[in-house]
Design an enzyme around this catalytic site. Structure first.
Site, short mmCIF file in Angstrom:
data_model
loop_
_atom_site.label_atom_id
_atom_site.label_comp_id
_atom_site.label_asym_id
_atom_site.label_seq_id
_atom_site.Cartn_x
_atom_site.Cartn_y
_atom_site.Cartn_z
N HIS A 82 -5.11 -33.80 -30.59
CA HIS A 82 -4.62 -35.25 -30.33
C HIS A 82 -5.40 -35.97 -29.14
O HIS A 82 -5.54 -37.48 -29.60
CB HIS A 82 -3.05 -34.75 -29.36
CG HIS A 82 -2.23 -34.31 -30.02
ND1 HIS A 82 -0.91 -33.73 -29.59
CD2 HIS A 82 -2.12 -34.15 -31.64
CE1 HIS A 82 -0.31 -33.44 -30.57
NE2 HIS A 82 -0.67 -33.59 -31.73
N GLU A 83 -6.07 -35.55 -28.42
CA GLU A 83 -6.99 -36.42 -27.69
C GLU A 83 -8.18 -36.78 -28.53
O GLU A 83 -8.70 -37.93 -27.99
CB GLU A 83 -7.55 -35.34 -26.07
CG GLU A 83 -8.28 -36.37 -25.29
CD GLU A 83 -8.39 -35.49 -23.81
OE1 GLU A 83 -9.15 -36.14 -23.14
OE2 GLU A 83 -7.57 -34.88 -23.46
#
Length: 143
Positions: free
Chosen positions: A53-54
């Site tokens: 996600h990051e």
């Protein structure tokens, strides 16, 4: 701008991430679950979802900001909704919620091959002074 799949250096390379699409408006990452992604109970470690996600948020946020600074993650919140096991192909899509002068907020959804939601999250990024690597900008420009 859409790009051909590329492998990410660093942690993204270790995780086997492939960018199927990358622009300032969206990032799409695909990856196949392998033994390196698992926690002791045989399912994907939650930290892997957070890292994917990051990565998606950071790359798309930097594509939007371009050479006006660099982005850094300041908060990562991920919910785990469904198990994924070795051999499952997952797809993470990042889209912006807010893009401002000093920060951005992106949301991510990771789905399995059946389109079922496996995890979802939000990443907040701050804008810092500096310049992204020239190779990153060249990639965005199709060089």
């Amino acid at each position: 701008m859409t790009h051909a799949p590329t492998s990410e250096p660093g942690l993204g390379g270790v995780l086997g991430l492939s960018y199927d699409e990358l622009s300032g408006d969206r990032a799409v990452i695909s990856w196949t679950v392998g033994p390196q992604h698992l926690q002791p109970f045989g399912i994907v470690h939650g930290g892997v979802h957070c890292a994917v996600h990051e990565s998606a948020a950071s790359m798309a946020a930097q594509a939007w900001l371009r050479d006006k600074g660099v982005v850094v993650g300041v908060n990562n919140n991920t919910d785990f909704l469904r198990q994924a096991r070795v051999g499952d192909t997952l797809r993470t899509v990042a889209t912006p919620i807010h893009r401002g002068r000093t920060s951005q907020l992106w949301e991510m959804a990771t789905t399995n091959a059946e389109g079922k939601l496996v995890s979802r999250g939000q990443v907040r990024l701050a804008h810092l002074p500096g310049s992204p690597p020239p190779e990153f900008l060249a990639m965005l420009d199709g060089a």
